[in-house]
Motif scaffolding. Structure first.
Motif, PDB file in Angstrom:
ATOM      1  N   GLU A 238     -47.423  -2.644  42.150  1.00  0.00           N
ATOM      2  CA  GLU A 238     -46.935  -2.434  40.736  1.00  0.00           C
ATOM      3  C   GLU A 238     -45.580  -2.072  40.414  1.00  0.00           C
ATOM      4  O   GLU A 238     -44.740  -2.186  41.409  1.00  0.00           O
ATOM      5  N   VAL A 239     -45.143  -2.801  39.212  1.00  0.00           N
ATOM      6  CA  VAL A 239     -43.874  -2.730  38.771  1.00  0.00           C
ATOM      7  C   VAL A 239     -43.879  -2.235  37.515  1.00  0.00           C
ATOM      8  O   VAL A 239     -44.418  -2.203  36.586  1.00  0.00           O
ATOM      9  N   ILE A 240     -42.596  -1.315  37.524  1.00  0.00           N
ATOM     10  CA  ILE A 240     -42.405  -0.450  36.392  1.00  0.00           C
ATOM     11  C   ILE A 240     -41.272  -0.814  35.709  1.00  0.00           C
ATOM     12  O   ILE A 240     -40.343  -1.509  36.059  1.00  0.00           O
ATOM     13  N   ILE A 241     -41.397  -1.149  34.273  1.00  0.00           N
ATOM     14  CA  ILE A 241     -40.545  -1.641  33.300  1.00  0.00           C
ATOM     15  C   ILE A 241     -40.180  -0.327  32.586  1.00  0.00           C
ATOM     16  O   ILE A 241     -40.831   0.002  31.651  1.00  0.00           O
ATOM     17  N   GLN A 242     -38.917   0.284  33.075  1.00  0.00           N
ATOM     18  CA  GLN A 242     -38.440   1.659  32.406  1.00  0.00           C
ATOM     19  C   GLN A 242     -37.382   1.305  31.445  1.00  0.00           C
ATOM     20  O   GLN A 242     -36.589   0.543  31.722  1.00  0.00           O
ATOM     21  N   ASN A 243     -37.530   1.937  30.287  1.00  0.00           N
ATOM     22  CA  ASN A 243     -36.243   1.974  29.261  1.00  0.00           C
ATOM     23  C   ASN A 243     -35.502   3.077  29.700  1.00  0.00           C
ATOM     24  O   ASN A 243     -35.817   4.011  30.029  1.00  0.00           O
ATOM     25  N   PHE A 244     -34.250   2.668  29.472  1.00  0.00           N
ATOM     26  CA  PHE A 244     -32.979   3.618  29.653  1.00  0.00           C
ATOM     27  C   PHE A 244     -32.775   4.426  28.583  1.00  0.00           C
ATOM     28  O   PHE A 244     -32.853   4.200  27.170  1.00  0.00           O
ATOM     29  N   LEU A 245     -32.718   6.082  28.681  1.00  0.00           N
ATOM     30  CA  LEU A 245     -32.558   6.996  27.714  1.00  0.00           C
ATOM     31  C   LEU A 245     -31.300   7.559  28.309  1.00  0.00           C
ATOM     32  O   LEU A 245     -31.117   8.149  29.188  1.00  0.00           O
ATOM     33  N   TYR A 255     -23.926   6.050  25.583  1.00  0.00           N
ATOM     34  CA  TYR A 255     -24.351   4.876  25.552  1.00  0.00           C
ATOM     35  C   TYR A 255     -25.861   4.763  24.950  1.00  0.00           C
ATOM     36  O   TYR A 255     -26.542   5.394  24.956  1.00  0.00           O
ATOM     37  N   PRO A 256     -25.992   3.834  24.162  1.00  0.00           N
ATOM     38  CA  PRO A 256     -26.997   3.392  23.325  1.00  0.00           C
ATOM     39  C   PRO A 256     -28.629   3.297  24.247  1.00  0.00           C
ATOM     40  O   PRO A 256     -28.537   3.119  25.208  1.00  0.00           O
ATOM     41  N   PRO A 257     -29.588   4.164  23.582  1.00  0.00           N
ATOM     42  CA  PRO A 257     -30.956   3.691  24.401  1.00  0.00           C
ATOM     43  C   PRO A 257     -31.268   2.384  24.346  1.00  0.00           C
ATOM     44  O   PRO A 257     -30.797   1.595  23.594  1.00  0.00           O
ATOM     45  N   ALA A 258     -32.289   2.040  25.308  1.00  0.00           N
ATOM     46  CA  ALA A 258     -32.680   0.585  25.362  1.00  0.00           C
ATOM     47  C   ALA A 258     -33.324   0.241  24.218  1.00  0.00           C
ATOM     48  O   ALA A 258     -34.226   1.172  23.432  1.00  0.00           O
ATOM     49  N   ASP A 259     -33.018  -1.044  23.806  1.00  0.00           N
ATOM     50  CA  ASP A 259     -33.735  -1.386  22.526  1.00  0.00           C
ATOM     51  C   ASP A 259     -35.052  -1.838  22.747  1.00  0.00           C
ATOM     52  O   ASP A 259     -35.688  -2.245  23.475  1.00  0.00           O
ATOM     53  N   PRO A 260     -35.855  -0.875  21.760  1.00  0.00           N
ATOM     54  CA  PRO A 260     -37.668  -1.113  22.012  1.00  0.00           C
ATOM     55  C   PRO A 260     -37.971  -2.519  22.073  1.00  0.00           C
ATOM     56  O   PRO A 260     -39.091  -2.776  22.895  1.00  0.00           O
ATOM     57  N   PHE A 261     -37.321  -3.407  21.311  1.00  0.00           N
ATOM     58  CA  PHE A 261     -37.894  -4.927  21.240  1.00  0.00           C
ATOM     59  C   PHE A 261     -37.545  -5.526  22.504  1.00  0.00           C
ATOM     60  O   PHE A 261     -38.307  -6.328  23.212  1.00  0.00           O
ATOM     61  N   GLU A 262     -36.203  -5.165  23.263  1.00  0.00           N
ATOM     62  CA  GLU A 262     -35.894  -5.696  24.446  1.00  0.00           C
ATOM     63  C   GLU A 262     -36.779  -5.016  25.640  1.00  0.00           C
ATOM     64  O   GLU A 262     -37.336  -5.916  26.414  1.00  0.00           O
ATOM     65  N   PRO A 283     -43.430   4.385  31.435  1.00  0.00           N
ATOM     66  CA  PRO A 283     -43.789   5.811  31.048  1.00  0.00           C
ATOM     67  C   PRO A 283     -44.009   5.904  29.859  1.00  0.00           C
ATOM     68  O   PRO A 283     -43.313   5.652  28.810  1.00  0.00           O
ATOM     69  N   PRO A 284     -45.115   6.746  29.533  1.00  0.00           N
ATOM     70  CA  PRO A 284     -45.472   7.008  28.227  1.00  0.00           C
ATOM     71  C   PRO A 284     -44.498   8.042  27.499  1.00  0.00           C
ATOM     72  O   PRO A 284     -44.365   8.237  26.364  1.00  0.00           O
ATOM     73  N   ASN A 285     -43.945   8.971  28.267  1.00  0.00           N
ATOM     74  CA  ASN A 285     -43.214   9.849  27.969  1.00  0.00           C
ATOM     75  C   ASN A 285     -41.517   9.386  27.391  1.00  0.00           C
ATOM     76  O   ASN A 285     -41.013  10.250  26.717  1.00  0.00           O
ATOM     77  N   LEU A 286     -41.439   8.121  27.888  1.00  0.00           N
ATOM     78  CA  LEU A 286     -40.106   7.568  27.462  1.00  0.00           C
ATOM     79  C   LEU A 286     -40.350   6.511  26.389  1.00  0.00           C
ATOM     80  O   LEU A 286     -39.461   5.969  25.738  1.00  0.00           O
ATOM     81  N   ALA A 287     -41.541   6.519  25.559  1.00  0.00           N
ATOM     82  CA  ALA A 287     -41.897   5.593  24.834  1.00  0.00           C
ATOM     83  C   ALA A 287     -41.064   5.749  23.455  1.00  0.00           C
ATOM     84  O   ALA A 287     -40.651   6.957  22.864  1.00  0.00           O
TER      85      ALA A 287
END
Length: 792
Positions: A238-245, A255-262, A283-287
């Motif tokens: 599996e590969v996790i694509i995690q967004n920065f917060l 620093y700004p959070p990851a752009d949702p479209f990116e 991760p659903p908790n970071l959506a």
């Protein structure tokens, strides 16, 4: 499954402006590979240590070691957290920890020395072993960068391991970057770890952190490097694509959070660039939204979600409830399912990816598809069946099968699709099966008044699933060896007739001294004791062995048995009619073609038989499909099967389960589906589907009657084989109890003969007024008993 794009095509993703088109292609690839199921792993976080030698500028998990502060959790603390997770229904113990803190902190070295370990890795192996051995949880380890030697040291204690690559950009480790001062975040070091996991044969999780200053091109480069490593070793599950917060109290707090479209773009790019069998999760908790946008981007997995502990890496982001997660999944037309920390594709090749010490726990935690065993219900037990939610949408593959003309001959792939049904698909399959049942049998539910007589449990075979037989390989199993005295055998037959039985069912072990003459004498003695009773006797294995022992063909031996009074055959000894499985569970037993040779000979003489399957041990739905297809083809030629009887594997006392070589039986969902799918596959060929109240329990049998079954089987009076395997049911289900249960589901009870004919009012009245059974005597095994049986 769609082939992943090759490297020269990756750059074209940078030029794509239409995100909707990209996401649509990502979903199409996801759906082709994973269908309508979205998975998650119910886990408990175990933060073994928050000390770390790295100083990532966005991390709040790692904490500097303070004077007097405990550096590591104690073993009992680890087990306490794990047991809470186990009680809450978790299957995964996720060990999170900082990178080798002993290389930076004297206090960490002193703490390890006090605990008796030389390194964090060796201590991790110890506590993960405690969790493996003292709970039902499967450890997943995230210790950071490791060598192949360190992976091999940890492999006996983990079902899987992981390390986020995060980025392949050296630029982010330069001064001013998020990884400056963190030697273990060097892309070269992390890529070496990724390869080392492959060398060690570890089922591995990795991934990207999106939004920490990297570019799209750098993200593509990281995805391609993951792909290249996987192409060398095949180890990335599996590969996790995690967004920065951003987090307070870090250098990157502004620093700004990851752009949702990116974030969506990166998920879709990974789906297009990676092999189609690699799972993608976010991760659903970071959506940034509800989480539905992550499904729209192409993920097929939510990752680990804990009902017990916070996300220690992102403590500010609470987990969604499982009900909410299921609803979000259903809103996108998908069905939520629980998985293990090791994915199904890796479990299929367990010898490569799992250490022998991990395999038993993983097998016991899995279902037939390699996902998590759901609920606590097991065949033959007293656990209440779980409720299966009707969430999601009906899988298009399943809907396509259900829309076919009833009686259409299904292929292997179509049958496997039916067995995969979950959520709303499960209920659709069961409802369709019930409608077919009604077409064939109206509201009738059948049962037969019978007595099981197991005349010996001595057996020369060492079937790995059998807890009934007694022989050199099974001496430790419950109960002494016996070989019934013929007076006791005759008494039981006569008593069965006096209590209203229309049938006796005779089966036993393959006694080393039994010959075809023994089986002929058993039939003759039974006929003398009750001349009018129907003798339903001898498995195909007994017929095969009996014929060989006296040098007769199958047809000639069966003709002699028929002349002596044999009326029909039980279609047992079938287990799974696929030699791939038979060679594992019963390598010295008759194979599939031989089982059908016996049936062909019997049906050719006009002897009817039942047909069975014993499922839930080491086989998969592919093997179930082959079994059902083979039965249907035989029935179309000979029309000799009266009914099909699913027999769920009762594991508790079974040798291969006790040795950690099998699953714990089918899950509740699988057990009900076996009845439903059998009705659909066998429609127009075999009219009756029987549910085993001994194995399903009365409550489970009632559900099966609403899911395609129309038969409750026999009242039994006595049952030894299933109870020997650990079941609590089986002594007797009296006719009045049968009828009461059948009426409770709105059906009409019909007492039948063995071959579905009527029974006389005299038989029915006597069965309803049966006196209590006299005590049984299982005559201890001796050579004298054997000689008496042969000479009777």
């Amino acid at each position: 499954m769609r082939v992943a794009l090759r490297y020269p095509d990756a750059g074209s993703l940078l030029e794509l402006d239409n995100l909707d088109d990209l996401l649509a292609e990502s979903r199409a690839i996801r759906d082709a590979g994973f269908g309508s199921v979205i998975t998650y792993s119910p886990k408990v976080f175990i933060p073994l240590t928050k000390a770390c030698r790295d100083v990532c500028h966005y991390c709040t998990f790692a904490k500097p070691v303070r004077s007097g502060q405990k550096v590591y959790l104690e073993p009992e603390e680890v087990l306490e957290i794990a047991r809470k997770g186990e009680a809450a229904g978790c299957s995964e113990a996720l060990f999170t920890l900082g990178e080798k803190p002993e290389l930076r902190y004297k206090a960490a070295r002193e703490a390890l020395d006090k605990l008796g370990f030389e390194s964090t890795v060796s201590y991790l192996a110890h506590v993960a072993g405690l969790v493996r051995d003292q709970t039902n949880l499967l450890p997943h380890l995230n210790p950071g960068t490791l060598t192949a030697e360190e992976f091999n040291r940890l492999k006996p204690f983990a079902a899987s391991m992981g390390m986020m690559l995060e980025t392949a950009s050296d630029r982010l480790s330069a001064r001013g970057g998020p990884h400056f001062g963190s030697p273990d975040k060097s892309p070269a070091v992390r890529l070496q770890t990724l390869d080392a996991a492959g060398e060690a044969g570890v089922a591995f999780t990795t991934g990207l952190l999106v939004g920490i200053g990297e570019t799209r091109r750098e993200r593509i480069d990281a995805i391609l490097k993951i792909r290249e490593s996987h192409e060398r070793y095949g180890h990335v599950q599996e590969v996790i694509i995690q967004n920065f917060l951003p987090k307070p109290d870090t250098k990157m707090r502004a620093y700004p959070p990851a752009d949702p479209f990116e974030h969506q773009w990166t998920i879709a790019a990974a789906r297009l660039l990676l092999p189609g069998d690699i799972s993608l999760q976010a991760p659903p908790n970071l959506a940034a939204g509800t989480g539905a946008e992550l499904l729209e981007a192409g993920i097929n997995d939510w990752g680990g979600v804990s009902p017990v502990t916070i996300d220690h890496v992102n403590p500010e982001a609470p987990w969604p409830s499982l009900e909410k997660l299921a609803d979000i999944t259903a809103s996108c037309g998908k069905t939520l399912a629980t998985r293990l920390t090791i994915y199904p594709g890796f479990l299929k090749n367990a010898e490569k990816w799992l250490d022998p010490k991990m395999r038993p726990g993983v097998l016991r935690a899995s279902d037939s598809e390699g996902l998590a065993f759901e609920g606590r219900w097991t065949p033959g037990g007293l656990e209440k069946p779980p409720v299966i939610r009707s969430n999601g949408a009906v899988d298009p593959r399943i809907r396509q099968v259900l829309d076919l003309e009833p009686g259409t001959e299904l292929d292997e792939q179509q049958i496997v699709a039916l067995f995969s049904a979950r959520g709303k698909s499960f209920h659709a399959v069961c409802a369709h099966a019930d409608s077919l049942r009604q077409k064939v049998n109206k509201e009738r539910v059948h049962y037969v008044v019978t007595r099981n007589i197991n005349y010996t449990n001595v057996c020369t075979y060492g079937c790995r699933f059998c807890a009934f037989s007694k022989g050199k390989k099974h001496e430790s199993l419950r109960g002494p060896a016996y070989d019934l005295d013929m007076k006791e055998f005759s008494r039981r037959v006569a008593e069965a007739w006096d209590r209203g039985a229309t049938e006796i069912c005779l089966q036993g072990g393959i006694h080393p001294g039994y010959t075809g003459e023994t089986y002929l004498n058993l039939v003759r003695i039974a006929k003398e004791a009750a001349p009018e009773i129907h003798i339903h006797a001898f498995s195909p294995l007994e017929i095969w062995q009996g014929a060989q022992s006296i040098g007769l063909t199958l047809a000639d031996f069966l003709s002699q048995l028929q002349a002596a009074g044999l009326s029909s055959l039980p279609g047992t000894a079938a287990e799974i009619l696929d030699d791939e499985i038979r060679s594992i569970i019963a390598p010295d037993k008759i194979m599939t073609d031989q089982w059908f040779d016996v049936m062909e000979a019997a049906h050719g003489l006009g002897l009817k038989s039942t047909s069975t399957i014993m499922y839930g041990h080491v086989e998969t739905p592919v093997n179930w499909a082959r079994h059902l297809m083979r039965l249907r083809r035989h029935q179309q030629r000979f029309n000799g099967f009266t009914e099909f009887v699913p027999l769920p594997f009762v594991a508790l006392e079974a040798p291969m389960y006790l040795r950690g070589q099998s699953r714990r039986g089918p899950s509740w969902r699988e057990a009900v589906l076996m009845h439903a799918v059998a009705r659909i596959v066998l429609y127009g060929a075999i009219d009756h589907i029987q549910t085993s109240w001994v194995k399903m329990g009365p409550e489970g049998a009632a559900v099966c009657l609403r899911s395609g079954a129309d038969d409750m089987g026999g009242t039994l009076m006595n049952e030894s084989i299933t109870r020997a395997a650990g079941a609590v049911h089986g002594q007797e289900f009296a006719p009045w109890q049968m009828e009461e249960l059948i009426r409770s589901v709105g059906r009409d009870p019909v007492q039948r003969s063995t071959v579905y004919g009527p029974v006389t009012s005299e038989r029915r009245q006597r069965a309803m007024q049966a006196a209590p059974l006299d005590p049984m005597v299982n005559t201890p095994f001796s050579g004298k008993r054997l000689r008496q049986t042969q000479q009777a």
